[in-house]
Design an enzyme around this catalytic site. Structure first.
Site, PDB file in Angstrom:
ATOM      1  N   ILE A   2     -35.453  11.371 -22.088  1.00 36.72           N
ATOM      2  CA  ILE A   2     -36.748  11.941 -21.689  1.00 36.72           C
ATOM      3  C   ILE A   2     -37.882  11.258 -22.437  1.00 36.72           C
ATOM      4  O   ILE A   2     -38.901  10.858 -21.849  1.00 36.72           O
ATOM      5  CB  ILE A   2     -36.770  13.461 -21.935  1.00 36.72           C
ATOM      6  CG1 ILE A   2     -35.781  14.167 -21.008  1.00 36.72           C
ATOM      7  CG2 ILE A   2     -38.174  14.025 -21.731  1.00 36.72           C
ATOM      8  CD1 ILE A   2     -35.602  15.639 -21.289  1.00 36.72           C
TER       9      ILE A   2
ATOM     10  N   LYS B 285     -36.112  24.151 -25.028  1.00 39.05           N
ATOM     11  CA  LYS B 285     -36.126  25.581 -24.668  1.00 39.05           C
ATOM     12  C   LYS B 285     -35.938  26.508 -25.857  1.00 39.05           C
ATOM     13  O   LYS B 285     -36.172  27.713 -25.749  1.00 39.05           O
ATOM     14  CB  LYS B 285     -35.018  25.879 -23.653  1.00 39.05           C
ATOM     15  CG  LYS B 285     -35.039  25.037 -22.394  1.00 39.05           C
ATOM     16  CD  LYS B 285     -33.869  25.398 -21.501  1.00 39.05           C
ATOM     17  CE  LYS B 285     -33.744  24.436 -20.335  1.00 39.05           C
ATOM     18  NZ  LYS B 285     -33.316  23.093 -20.757  1.00 39.05           N
TER      19      LYS B 285
ATOM     20  N   GLU C 191     -43.765  24.192 -19.725  1.00 37.54           N
ATOM     21  CA  GLU C 191     -43.483  24.293 -18.287  1.00 37.54           C
ATOM     22  C   GLU C 191     -42.121  23.710 -17.929  1.00 37.54           C
ATOM     23  O   GLU C 191     -41.379  24.252 -17.109  1.00 37.54           O
ATOM     24  CB  GLU C 191     -44.575  23.557 -17.507  1.00 37.54           C
ATOM     25  CG  GLU C 191     -44.368  23.506 -15.999  1.00 37.54           C
ATOM     26  CD  GLU C 191     -44.617  24.839 -15.324  1.00 37.54           C
ATOM     27  OE1 GLU C 191     -43.623  25.505 -14.957  1.00 37.54           O
ATOM     28  OE2 GLU C 191     -45.790  25.230 -15.197  1.00 37.54           O
TER      29      GLU C 191
ATOM     30  N   ALA D 149     -37.951  21.686 -15.108  1.00 41.83           N
ATOM     31  CA  ALA D 149     -38.293  20.272 -15.337  1.00 41.83           C
ATOM     32  C   ALA D 149     -39.725  20.013 -14.857  1.00 41.83           C
ATOM     33  O   ALA D 149     -40.668  20.596 -15.384  1.00 41.83           O
ATOM     34  CB  ALA D 149     -37.290  19.349 -14.673  1.00 41.83           C
TER      35      ALA D 149
ATOM     36  N   LEU E 293     -40.959  20.903 -11.964  1.00 46.00           N
ATOM     37  CA  LEU E 293     -41.411  21.873 -10.963  1.00 46.00           C
ATOM     38  C   LEU E 293     -42.428  22.841 -11.569  1.00 46.00           C
ATOM     39  O   LEU E 293     -42.263  23.296 -12.709  1.00 46.00           O
ATOM     40  CB  LEU E 293     -40.222  22.669 -10.416  1.00 46.00           C
ATOM     41  CG  LEU E 293     -39.144  21.885  -9.674  1.00 46.00           C
ATOM     42  CD1 LEU E 293     -38.015  22.821  -9.256  1.00 46.00           C
ATOM     43  CD2 LEU E 293     -39.743  21.197  -8.457  1.00 46.00           C
TER      44      LEU E 293
ATOM     45  N   ASP F 228     -27.453  27.957 -20.432  1.00 49.10           N
ATOM     46  CA  ASP F 228     -28.761  27.341 -20.198  1.00 49.10           C
ATOM     47  C   ASP F 228     -29.556  28.133 -19.165  1.00 49.10           C
ATOM     48  O   ASP F 228     -30.770  28.299 -19.289  1.00 49.10           O
ATOM     49  CB  ASP F 228     -28.584  25.900 -19.726  1.00 49.10           C
ATOM     50  CG  ASP F 228     -29.898  25.134 -19.710  1.00 49.10           C
ATOM     51  OD1 ASP F 228     -30.574  25.092 -20.751  1.00 49.10           O
ATOM     52  OD2 ASP F 228     -30.258  24.600 -18.639  1.00 49.10           O
TER      53      ASP F 228
ATOM     54  N   LYS G 268     -33.352  29.976 -19.449  1.00 47.71           N
ATOM     55  CA  LYS G 268     -34.433  29.819 -18.467  1.00 47.71           C
ATOM     56  C   LYS G 268     -34.870  31.177 -17.913  1.00 47.71           C
ATOM     57  O   LYS G 268     -36.074  31.441 -17.760  1.00 47.71           O
ATOM     58  CB  LYS G 268     -33.980  28.908 -17.329  1.00 47.71           C
ATOM     59  CG  LYS G 268     -33.743  27.464 -17.756  1.00 47.71           C
ATOM     60  CD  LYS G 268     -33.263  26.610 -16.592  1.00 47.71           C
ATOM     61  CE  LYS G 268     -33.049  25.166 -17.010  1.00 47.71           C
ATOM     62  NZ  LYS G 268     -32.588  24.320 -15.891  1.00 47.71           N
TER      63      LYS G 268
ATOM     64  N   GLY H 129     -33.376  15.940 -14.814  1.00 48.49           N
ATOM     65  CA  GLY H 129     -33.525  14.491 -14.684  1.00 48.49           C
ATOM     66  C   GLY H 129     -34.651  13.992 -15.561  1.00 48.49           C
ATOM     67  O   GLY H 129     -35.690  14.644 -15.708  1.00 48.49           O
TER      68      GLY H 129
END
Length: 817
Positions: free
Chosen positions: A476, A580, A607, A612, A614, A679, A683, A798
């Site tokens: 990333i 996170k 965000e 990711a 979105l 995970d 979220k 991704g």
């Protein structure tokens, strides 16, 4: 008639003198009528002061300084002059040197150098310079003559800072220039008493000489030639993007110079101001540049703020107490006491309550001022009517200056907002009713940051500099750096934004560059760094450098960096992170981080924690902020689980799909980390908290997807064996759903205040039915979106989309700043 003045840097070397003579030849060829004032060669005045001081101490090394100065002037003459011009100049220069040598020897003998004697010593700098320049000008074809300003500038006998007798000076100047039509090469800085004793005009004396002569002769313009392109919007040593102002008013120039601008010294302006003579500041080394024109004309269409100036070291003193309320004469007594002690006040501020008076002075005078004020108010202090004088040091004064500020509402608000967003605390503020100047006091450590922040805030910079400190250069992080590099030109040209990565760290190394790490070779720069990675030291460096518009980016996935978030936010630095852990740990810690960010007025952005790239959290916040009521949130929040169940169909064993996901790199090394929904829980917990629910991890119900034997397998290999044994069990669930026209989806849900995660069968009317690939989908059912819920769908994982989401947050924070 024009009066030109060239400073010490302009006459510092023979090469520079040749350059200024070319400027004078251009004026001469244009038929201009002008006079030229010269300073001493650069460094000579300081050298003469040292000679006098050493001689007065009985230190014979004054002779070394004398010989060096003598040699410098003779070598300049020999390099610049030839033939008769050299032969005419050398005897006079040597005579000056002999007189100076005898004078210094006298000081050496009596061990005393009075101000009167030192004025005479110092005068040799300007006298040598102007005399030599007059010969150089004549050799160049300019009809020039040497004028010792002691002949025309008459002063009192306050040696060191003599006061000019303008009436006598004006008469003598007019008479002399009328009788001597040549281009006069005039000594700056010096004058004489009516009895003929040499005096000096104090700081900025050569500029003052030019203004005095210009005013006496009603010059059309006074030009100050120096080594900069004019008056800049700020000190370029502190604000890299400072630029030259084309014009400014006398009042603006006076304010700029009072608060530290070095190009102009206030007394210089006085004679010109009285006669309304324009003053041009020009660069000897860039003569074609127009410079800055100072006049009495204000341009209503120009920027409201003309410039920023600062005094780096001040002390702030406060006299306060209930006994001051409504008592006449308090301010008079206070400032009379200071004046009696010879203390100059830089800034004054007083609240309408009359409970306190605060003033700024030079720090070296703070203790003396405190004693003077406490002595004056000793009775009030003794009786408890006023407190002892409070002294604060380690402060700087910044001035925002511009005559057009009075025509633009909201300047002060813009100032405080810009400083507040960058964590700069304003200790005191002062503003006159003319609205020409807003002065603020800040901590000295924040001076440069505040200047740069305000320079950008008032549109004095072409671009806004954003300073990034990035931790994590994995998939990333490296993708983010490449995206920033590729988008740099667009942001600079279309958004006036310059993003600089000034700090970069991975698990092994860290590196810093306040001007920006080159993003086309950041890997080499980081790899060659000698600084080993230390997140505490990294953050301390970020705090110490204290740059304006700083953003901290954490691209790691572990807890080490997260532990420092409080320190970063508490330092008034915004954060963007795809990590996170911080916002999915305890609810108390989540609240604490949000509270610190709100307290410091910075942004804490995450965000990318849920979808990711979105827009999931932002959509949820917008719905809530706009007054919509959230009824239910459902989500397929794992790209891995989305791929597995979107691919699960008849004839394809469940275990083979999991193996395919592993081969594609969709899963963690142990697929159970995905299949056990840890995970997804993080979220969902984040969404619940953004929804306003005080939930912790144990409040989220997870209906296990895997049979117990799979969950308890000792290794990944053992797990895959057990998973293959469960293929029939998974197939039975799929077949049951298919017979009803449904599809299996692993759904996270917030409904009626409860959070749950489990495998569900959905029919064709449900948005999740049509999911494909590894897409994520979040469905918001609200009062406004009840019949047709609001759907956000797309890749939820991704490097490209996650990095893009972080990049978007960086730009959001930059716009906020």
């Amino acid at each position: 008639m024009k009066v030109l003045k060239f400073g010490g840097s302009s006459v510092g070397t023979p090469e520079r003198i040749r350059g200024l003579v070319e400027i004078l030849k251009r004026y001469y060829l244009q038929g201009e009528k002008f006079a030229v004032v010269f300073s001493a060669f650069s460094g000579v005045t300081d050298s003469l002061l040292q000679m006098g001081a050493k001689a007065a101490e009985g230190d014979a090394s004054y002779l070394d300084l004398f010989e060096a100065m003598r040699a410098r002037h003779l070598e300049a003459a020999q390099e610049l002059l030839r033939g008769d011009y050299l032969q005419q100049a050398l005897p006079e220069l040597e005579n000056n040197h002999e007189v100076l040598k005898s004078l210094l020897y006298g000081i050496f003998l009596v061990r005393e150098a009075s101000p009167r004697t030192m004025d005479y010593v110092i005068s040799f700098g300007e006298r040598n310079s102007a005399f030599l320049l007059s010969h150089v000008m004549r050799q160049a074809g300019i009809h020039a003559a040497y004028l010792d300003a002691r002949k025309i500038i008459k002063t009192d006998s306050r040696f060191g800072s003599a006061q000019v007798d303008f009436e006598t000076t004006n008469e003598k100047a007019i008479e002399y220039f009328t009788q001597n039509p040549e281009i006069q090469s005039v000594t700056g800085f010096i004058g004489s008493t009516k009895g003929g004793l040499t005096t000096t005009l104090g700081r900025g004396g050569s500029d003052y000489t030019a203004a005095i002569i210009g005013a006496a002769l009603d010059a059309s313009i006074i030009e100050i030639w120096t080594d900069v392109d004019g008056v800049l919007t700020a000190d370029p040593r502190k604000v890299k993007k400072a630029f030259t102002l084309p014009s400014m008013t006398y009042a603006e120039a006076m304010e700029m110079s009072h608060f530290g601008a070095k190009v102009i010294y206030p007394p210089t302006l006085q004679p010109a101001l009285v006669k309304r003579i324009p003053l041009a500041i020009k660069n000897t080394f860039n003569p074609d540049f127009p410079g800055t024109l100072v006049s009495d004309k204000s341009d209503p269409g120009s920027l409201p703020v003309k410039g920023l100036s600062s005094i780096s070291e001040v002390a702030l003193l406060t006299l306060q107490g209930s006994g001051m309320f409504g008592v006449p004469g308090i301010a008079g007594r206070l400032f009379n006491a200071l004046a009696g002690g010879g203390i100059s006040v830089i800034l004054i501020t007083q609240g309408s309550s009359e409970h306190s008076i605060t003033f700024a002075i030079q720090p070296q005078s703070a203790r003396k001022a405190q004693k003077l004020v406490e002595k004056e108010f000793s009775l009030e202090i003794q009786r408890g009517w006023t407190d002892a004088v409070k002294v604060e040091t380690g402060l700087s004064v910044l001035a925002v200056i511009g005559e057009n500020m009075r025509f633009r509402p909201g300047i002060a608000g813009q100032l405080f907002q810009a400083l507040g967003k960058n964590g700069v605390n304003v200790v005191a503020i002062a503003q006159g009713s003319s609205e020409l100047n807003i002065s603020i006091v800040v901590n000295k450590d924040d001076e440069s940051k505040a200047l740069n922040t305000l320079h950008e805030a008032f549109f004095l910079s072409d671009t806004q500099d954003i300073h990034l400190y990035i931790v994590g250069t994995g998939l990333i992080g490296s993708t983010l750096l490449e995206q920033i590099r590729q988008q740099a030109d667009y942001l600079r040209e279309r958004r006036a934004m310059e993003i600089k990565v000034v700090g970069l760290a991975n698990s092994r190394k860290m590196t810093f560059n306040p001007e920006g790490i080159p993003l086309d070779r950041w890997r080499d720069v980081l790899a060659s760094s000698e600084q080993h990675s230390d997140i505490g030291a990294f953050i301390q460096h970020m705090k110490t450098l204290n740059l304006a518009n700083t953003i901290f980016v954490d691209n790691t996935s572990g807890a080490q960096v997260v532990g420092h978030y409080e320190t970063v936010l508490d330092s008034s630095i915004s954060i963007s992170t795809p990590n996170k852990i911080a916002v999915s740990s305890s609810f108390l810690q989540y609240q604490r981080l949000k509270a610190i960010a709100a307290k410091r007025g910075v942004l804490f952005e995450y965000e990318t924690n849920v979808g990711a790239g979105l827009p999931v959290i932002s959509v949820l916040r917008d719905l809530i902020d706009s007054g919509d009521r959230i009824l239910r949130i459902e989500g397929v929040l794992s790209g891995t689980l989305s791929f597995i169940f979107n691919t699960f169909r008849e004839g394809k064993p469940f275990s083979s799909i999991v193996r395919e996901a592993m081969e594609r790199g969709y899963t963690e090394p142990d697929p159970r980390d995905d299949l056990n929904c840890m995970d997804v829980r993080r979220k969902l917990l984040i969404l619940a908290r953004e929804r306003g629910l005080a939930l912790d991890a144990e409040d989220v119900e997870i209906r296990p997807l895997l049979p117990e034997a799979c969950r308890n397998a000792k290794s990944v290999e053992a797990f895959l064996v057990e998973l293959a044994k469960a293929d029939d069990w998974f197939e039975a669930q799929r077949a049951d759903a298919a017979r009803e026209g449904k599809a299996l989806r692993m759904i996270a849900k917030l409904d009626q205040g409860k959070a749950s995660i489990g495998l569900e069968a959905v029919d064709s009317t449900h948005p999740f039915f049509g999911l494909s690939g590894s897409d994520n989908m979040i469905v918001f059912t609200t009062e406004r979106y009840k019949e047709r819920p609001l759907v956000v769908r797309g890749p939820g994982a991704g490097a490209e989309v996650t990095a893009a989401g972080v990049f978007a947050e960086i730009i959001k924070i930059a716009n906020f700043l």
